[in-house]
Scaffold this motif. Structure first.
Motif, PDB file in Angstrom:
ATOM      1  N   THR A   1      -0.368   7.686   2.289  1.00 57.49           N
ATOM      2  CA  THR A   1      -1.011   8.915   1.814  1.00 57.49           C
ATOM      3  C   THR A   1      -0.748  10.108   2.735  1.00 57.49           C
ATOM      4  O   THR A   1      -0.870  11.253   2.325  1.00 57.49           O
ATOM      5  CB  THR A   1      -2.529   8.722   1.681  1.00 57.49           C
ATOM      6  OG1 THR A   1      -3.066   8.349   2.964  1.00 57.49           O
ATOM      7  CG2 THR A   1      -2.837   7.620   0.673  1.00 57.49           C
TER       8      THR A   1
ATOM      9  N   PHE B   1      -2.881   5.159   5.232  1.00 58.50           N
ATOM     10  CA  PHE B   1      -3.062   4.536   3.926  1.00 58.50           C
ATOM     11  C   PHE B   1      -4.511   4.750   3.497  1.00 58.50           C
ATOM     12  O   PHE B   1      -5.362   5.129   4.313  1.00 58.50           O
ATOM     13  CB  PHE B   1      -2.764   3.036   4.004  1.00 58.50           C
ATOM     14  CG  PHE B   1      -1.399   2.698   4.537  1.00 58.50           C
ATOM     15  CD1 PHE B   1      -0.343   2.467   3.678  1.00 58.50           C
ATOM     16  CD2 PHE B   1      -1.175   2.606   5.912  1.00 58.50           C
ATOM     17  CE1 PHE B   1       0.921   2.147   4.166  1.00 58.50           C
ATOM     18  CE2 PHE B   1       0.074   2.291   6.414  1.00 58.50           C
ATOM     19  CZ  PHE B   1       1.126   2.062   5.532  1.00 58.50           C
TER      20      PHE B   1
ATOM     21  N   ARG C   1       0.831  -1.204   0.000  1.00 56.45           N
ATOM     22  CA  ARG C   1       0.000   0.000   0.000  1.00 56.45           C
ATOM     23  C   ARG C   1       0.866   1.255   0.000  1.00 56.45           C
ATOM     24  O   ARG C   1       1.966   1.264   0.548  1.00 56.45           O
ATOM     25  CB  ARG C   1      -0.918   0.016   1.224  1.00 56.45           C
ATOM     26  CG  ARG C   1      -1.823  -1.193   1.372  1.00 56.45           C
ATOM     27  CD  ARG C   1      -2.974  -1.143   0.406  1.00 56.45           C
ATOM     28  NE  ARG C   1      -3.931  -2.225   0.644  1.00 56.45           N
ATOM     29  CZ  ARG C   1      -5.063  -2.366  -0.021  1.00 56.45           C
ATOM     30  NH1 ARG C   1      -5.397  -1.491  -0.946  1.00 56.45           N
ATOM     31  NH2 ARG C   1      -5.878  -3.378   0.236  1.00 56.45           N
ATOM     32  N   ARG C   2       0.337   2.326  -0.556  1.00 51.86           N
ATOM     33  CA  ARG C   2       1.041   3.598  -0.592  1.00 51.86           C
ATOM     34  C   ARG C   2       0.648   4.462   0.604  1.00 51.86           C
ATOM     35  O   ARG C   2      -0.529   4.536   0.980  1.00 51.86           O
ATOM     36  CB  ARG C   2       0.720   4.345  -1.898  1.00 51.86           C
ATOM     37  CG  ARG C   2       1.596   5.563  -2.143  1.00 51.86           C
ATOM     38  CD  ARG C   2       1.228   6.243  -3.455  1.00 51.86           C
ATOM     39  NE  ARG C   2       1.341   5.340  -4.596  1.00 51.86           N
ATOM     40  CZ  ARG C   2       2.478   5.076  -5.214  1.00 51.86           C
ATOM     41  NH1 ARG C   2       3.606   5.634  -4.800  1.00 51.86           N
ATOM     42  NH2 ARG C   2       2.501   4.249  -6.243  1.00 51.86           N
TER      43      ARG C   2
ATOM     44  N   PHE D   1      10.685   0.477   2.709  1.00 48.45           N
ATOM     45  CA  PHE D   1      10.325   1.282   1.550  1.00 48.45           C
ATOM     46  C   PHE D   1      11.459   1.181   0.530  1.00 48.45           C
ATOM     47  O   PHE D   1      12.565   0.745   0.865  1.00 48.45           O
ATOM     48  CB  PHE D   1      10.135   2.752   1.956  1.00 48.45           C
ATOM     49  CG  PHE D   1       9.000   2.997   2.896  1.00 48.45           C
ATOM     50  CD1 PHE D   1       7.713   3.212   2.420  1.00 48.45           C
ATOM     51  CD2 PHE D   1       9.212   3.027   4.274  1.00 48.45           C
ATOM     52  CE1 PHE D   1       6.662   3.446   3.287  1.00 48.45           C
ATOM     53  CE2 PHE D   1       8.161   3.258   5.157  1.00 48.45           C
ATOM     54  CZ  PHE D   1       6.881   3.471   4.656  1.00 48.45           C
TER      55      PHE D   1
ATOM     56  N   THR E   1       7.108  -1.839   0.819  1.00 49.33           N
ATOM     57  CA  THR E   1       7.501  -3.040   0.084  1.00 49.33           C
ATOM     58  C   THR E   1       7.450  -4.292   0.959  1.00 49.33           C
ATOM     59  O   THR E   1       7.255  -5.398   0.462  1.00 49.33           O
ATOM     60  CB  THR E   1       8.915  -2.891  -0.487  1.00 49.33           C
ATOM     61  OG1 THR E   1       9.839  -2.641   0.583  1.00 49.33           O
ATOM     62  CG2 THR E   1       8.967  -1.719  -1.475  1.00 49.33           C
TER      63      THR E   1
ATOM     64  N   GLY F   1       3.937   9.319   0.291  1.00 53.99           N
ATOM     65  CA  GLY F   1       3.753   8.908  -1.095  1.00 53.99           C
ATOM     66  C   GLY F   1       4.463   7.633  -1.485  1.00 53.99           C
ATOM     67  O   GLY F   1       4.315   7.170  -2.622  1.00 53.99           O
ATOM     68  N   LYS F   2       5.226   7.046  -0.565  1.00 56.57           N
ATOM     69  CA  LYS F   2       5.971   5.819  -0.873  1.00 56.57           C
ATOM     70  C   LYS F   2       5.107   4.591  -0.594  1.00 56.57           C
ATOM     71  O   LYS F   2       4.223   4.594   0.242  1.00 56.57           O
ATOM     72  CB  LYS F   2       7.256   5.743  -0.045  1.00 56.57           C
ATOM     73  CG  LYS F   2       8.217   6.895  -0.247  1.00 56.57           C
ATOM     74  CD  LYS F   2       8.789   6.909  -1.644  1.00 56.57           C
ATOM     75  CE  LYS F   2       9.981   7.864  -1.770  1.00 56.57           C
ATOM     76  NZ  LYS F   2       9.695   9.229  -1.311  1.00 56.57           N
ATOM     77  N   ARG F   3       5.428   3.530  -1.300  1.00 53.51           N
ATOM     78  CA  ARG F   3       4.708   2.269  -1.137  1.00 53.51           C
ATOM     79  C   ARG F   3       5.511   1.343  -0.220  1.00 53.51           C
ATOM     80  O   ARG F   3       6.725   1.189  -0.389  1.00 53.51           O
ATOM     81  CB  ARG F   3       4.499   1.610  -2.501  1.00 53.51           C
ATOM     82  CG  ARG F   3       3.480   0.490  -2.504  1.00 53.51           C
ATOM     83  CD  ARG F   3       3.297  -0.086  -3.908  1.00 53.51           C
ATOM     84  NE  ARG F   3       2.791   0.900  -4.849  1.00 53.51           N
ATOM     85  CZ  ARG F   3       1.513   1.197  -5.016  1.00 53.51           C
ATOM     86  NH1 ARG F   3       0.604   0.581  -4.265  1.00 53.51           N
ATOM     87  NH2 ARG F   3       1.135   2.095  -5.904  1.00 53.51           N
TER      88      ARG F   3
END
Length: 292
Positions: free
Chosen positions: A71, A134, A68-69, A103, A90, A86-88
């Protein structure tokens, strides 16, 4: 104050674990290391210092946000937490008492220390150290250490030392123990280089299981007892995990916080032992103090 019943708490947590979708749970998960879900109160049961199995539970619950990114990032940590904006995510990992949020290019390390706690899809009435929002939910961390790791995690962590890891290496643990013959066994069981994830509960319960006095030096342990020590640290850690998920951990304590020995029916000793003067419970009668 009304608490959810053990059945209600267990059903909610089990549902979330089984479906890996915390965002759709029928009630917020109030995760204060004991996974207590409150029915109508914002308060929680007393917390205990987290040990490796508790962090594994946190990882399992947080896995709902994997991929998930982020927000929105907030919190009063002095670390560069805005890098997560803004990062997802990992991956989520655990090593001992460390919770790792991965990340691209960096990792946020969470250590809950002594009084830290977390909430999933819920907030406390105090500012979080770190909050990651998120689209499907939020992770909140309180009173914890937050650090940014730039290096590859394989270069930082020895996964073979983590008692909960699939890469755990019992033989390597034995070699490390033999390299420090003057160390007290009660200190060795809290040494994260030896047994990452082991804490005070595991220490007390393992020494009671193998009938060894906490003031015994490693070099004085017979080879058979050394092997038992390494084996039971891992065995008890997975028992800890199983019992904690079922809300039965405290019921299975044999010596930790107890007054009398369940084997000998004599009064237990409570002392603050070792390098860090940690609370220790043991039986003078059935736990042997080995000398060299």
């Amino acid at each position: 104050m009304t608490w959810a019943s053990p059945v209600e708490r267990r059903s909610i947590a089990t549902w979330a674990l089984a479906h890996r979708d915390v965002s759709r749970a029928s009630a917020p998960l109030n995760c204060c290391l004991q996974l207590c879900v409150l029915k109508a109160s914002g308060k929680e049961e007393p917390e205990i210092m987290p040990e490796g199995p508790s962090i594994v539970i946190l990882k399992e619950l947080a896995d709902a946000f994997k991929g998930r990114r982020v927000t929105k990032v907030s919190g009063n940590s002095k670390a560069e937490i805005q890098r997560a904006q803004g990062k997802r995510v990992t991956d989520f990992k655990s090593w001992g008492k460390h919770f790792l949020i991965c990340f691209p290019g960096f990792t946020i390390k969470i250590h809950l220390m002594l009084f830290g706690s977390y909430r999933i899809n819920e907030a406390r009435d105090v500012p979080p150290r770190l909050s990651l929002k998120f689209r499907t939910g939020v992770l909140n961390f309180y009173a914890c250490s937050v650090k940014i790791l730039e290096e590859d995690l394989d270069a930082i962590y020895d996964w073979t030392a983590d008692v909960m890891s699939e890469q755990w290496d019992a033989n390597a643990a034995k070699v490390k123990l033999l390299e420090r013959p003057r160390q007290l066994i009660c200190d060795a069981l809290l040494d994260q280089d030896l047994f990452a994830g082991s804490g005070n509960i595991i220490k007390n319960e393992v020494l009671f299981r193998i009938r060894v006095h906490p003031k015994t030096e490693i070099g004085a342990l017979p080879p058979r007892k050394l092997g038992q020590l390494v084996k039971e640290v891992r065995n008890y850690s997975f028992d800890f995990l199983k019992w904690k998920k079922a809300y039965l951990l405290r019921k299975h304590w044999q010596v930790h916080t107890k007054a009398y020995c369940s084997r000998c029916n004599v009064q237990l000793v409570k002392e603050y032992l070792g390098r860090h003067q940690r609370r220790t419970y043991y039986c003078r009668r059935c736990q042997v103090w080995y000398y060299r």
